[in-house]
Design a protein around this motif. Sequence first.
Motif, PDB file in Angstrom:
ATOM      1  N   ASP A 112       0.868  -1.185   0.000  1.00 15.62           N
ATOM      2  CA  ASP A 112       0.000   0.000   0.000  1.00 15.62           C
ATOM      3  C   ASP A 112       0.901   1.229   0.000  1.00 15.62           C
ATOM      4  O   ASP A 112       1.759   1.361   0.881  1.00 15.62           O
ATOM      5  CB  ASP A 112      -0.877  -0.044   1.260  1.00 15.62           C
ATOM      6  N   HIS A 178      -2.028   1.859   9.177  1.00 18.63           N
ATOM      7  CA  HIS A 178      -2.540   0.547   9.597  1.00 18.63           C
ATOM      8  C   HIS A 178      -1.484  -0.532   9.391  1.00 18.63           C
ATOM      9  O   HIS A 178      -0.550  -0.346   8.620  1.00 18.63           O
ATOM     10  CB  HIS A 178      -3.778   0.218   8.745  1.00 18.63           C
ATOM     11  N   HIS A 185      -5.856  -4.034   5.544  1.00 23.90           N
ATOM     12  CA  HIS A 185      -5.898  -3.288   6.802  1.00 23.90           C
ATOM     13  C   HIS A 185      -5.865  -4.257   7.974  1.00 23.90           C
ATOM     14  O   HIS A 185      -6.838  -4.952   8.249  1.00 23.90           O
ATOM     15  CB  HIS A 185      -7.163  -2.418   6.870  1.00 23.90           C
ATOM     16  N   ALA A 209       1.554   0.422   7.290  1.00 24.17           N
ATOM     17  CA  ALA A 209       1.426   1.503   6.311  1.00 24.17           C
ATOM     18  C   ALA A 209       1.333   2.800   7.103  1.00 24.17           C
ATOM     19  O   ALA A 209       0.465   2.940   7.979  1.00 24.17           O
ATOM     20  CB  ALA A 209       0.186   1.314   5.457  1.00 24.17           C
ATOM     21  N   GLU A 211       0.817   6.862   6.721  1.00 26.57           N
ATOM     22  CA  GLU A 211       0.233   7.672   5.651  1.00 26.57           C
ATOM     23  C   GLU A 211      -0.325   9.009   6.131  1.00 26.57           C
ATOM     24  O   GLU A 211      -1.531   9.163   6.291  1.00 26.57           O
ATOM     25  CB  GLU A 211      -0.829   6.887   4.893  1.00 26.57           C
ATOM     26  N   GLU A 242       2.310   7.881   1.396  1.00 22.46           N
ATOM     27  CA  GLU A 242       2.215   6.632   2.160  1.00 22.46           C
ATOM     28  C   GLU A 242       3.269   5.632   1.699  1.00 22.46           C
ATOM     29  O   GLU A 242       3.521   5.500   0.499  1.00 22.46           O
ATOM     30  CB  GLU A 242       0.826   6.007   1.956  1.00 22.46           C
TER      31      GLU A 242
HETATM   32 MG    MG Z   1      -3.174   2.636   3.614  1.00 26.71          MG
END
Ligand code: MG
Length: 279
Positions: A112, A178, A185, A209, A211, A242
């Motif tokens: 991600d 997350h 997630h 991740a 962000e 991110e």
């Molecule tokens: Mg994300």
Amino acid sequence: MIIRKSPSELEVMARSGKIIADMHEMLAAAVRPGISTGELDAMAEDYIVRHGAVPAFKGYGGVGTRMPFPGTLCASVNDEIVHGIPSPETVLDEGDLIKIDAGCVLEGYYSDSACTWIVGGEDAVAPEVAELVRVTREGLWAGLLAARAKQRIGDISAAVEAVGVRHGYGIVREYVGHGVGRALHEDPQVPNHGRAGRGPKLATGRVLAIEPMFNLGTEETVTLDDEWTVVTADQHLSAHWEHTVAITPDGPWVLTARSDETAHPLAEPDRIPVQLVGA
Ligand code: MG
Ligand code: MG
């Protein structure tokens, strides 16, 4: 539950991250006045599929009256913060901010990563807009540098927040980073504000991740009638960066680092491409 990944799982996640990193580089070269977010989306899907992975966002999150997300990319323009739906009718203009967020699944593992590009380059916008984009990226890297074993989630959050606060930006609270792994997630949440020394402990094998979303105006958000697109309530501009990062014995390993960035920021501090405020 916070899930730790084995070294062999991290190796797969690194390959998943590399596909998204390379896709971002391809799209960065394609962003120009006159191209639509629908065209960028088609390019992204083609790229991910050709590399043996599956777009992570397409079909995600249909709940109640909300349709499953229809795009490979979240493509959010100007005052759109996140979750913008790509469309052939959304044609980019010189001076627009385009936030491209994407993930893929490779062999069951997600990645991600999001970038904010200025259509036409920094000269196409007012200095404060270019600064918003640059500083939000600094916020991301401040968080990445804090992603180390024995630190806590709050150390990441506080590092991100400090960069935004120093510039007086609205720091979006409703959408957070997350855990990442076999799901897009996972636990824990990684807020962009918080107190150092608080929250879940970080340990080797965790993948997060991080962000930050910083706004030129307030932190307040509104979701549009499409039930996806999140915009700033005051219609001021927003930026979003991110990366997916693994916590290793050697420090953070940025799994979605592009070729102009370091994958191992502690090992190669002089390769961090942003001037880290206060670092
Ligand atoms: Mg994300
Ligand atoms: Mg994302």
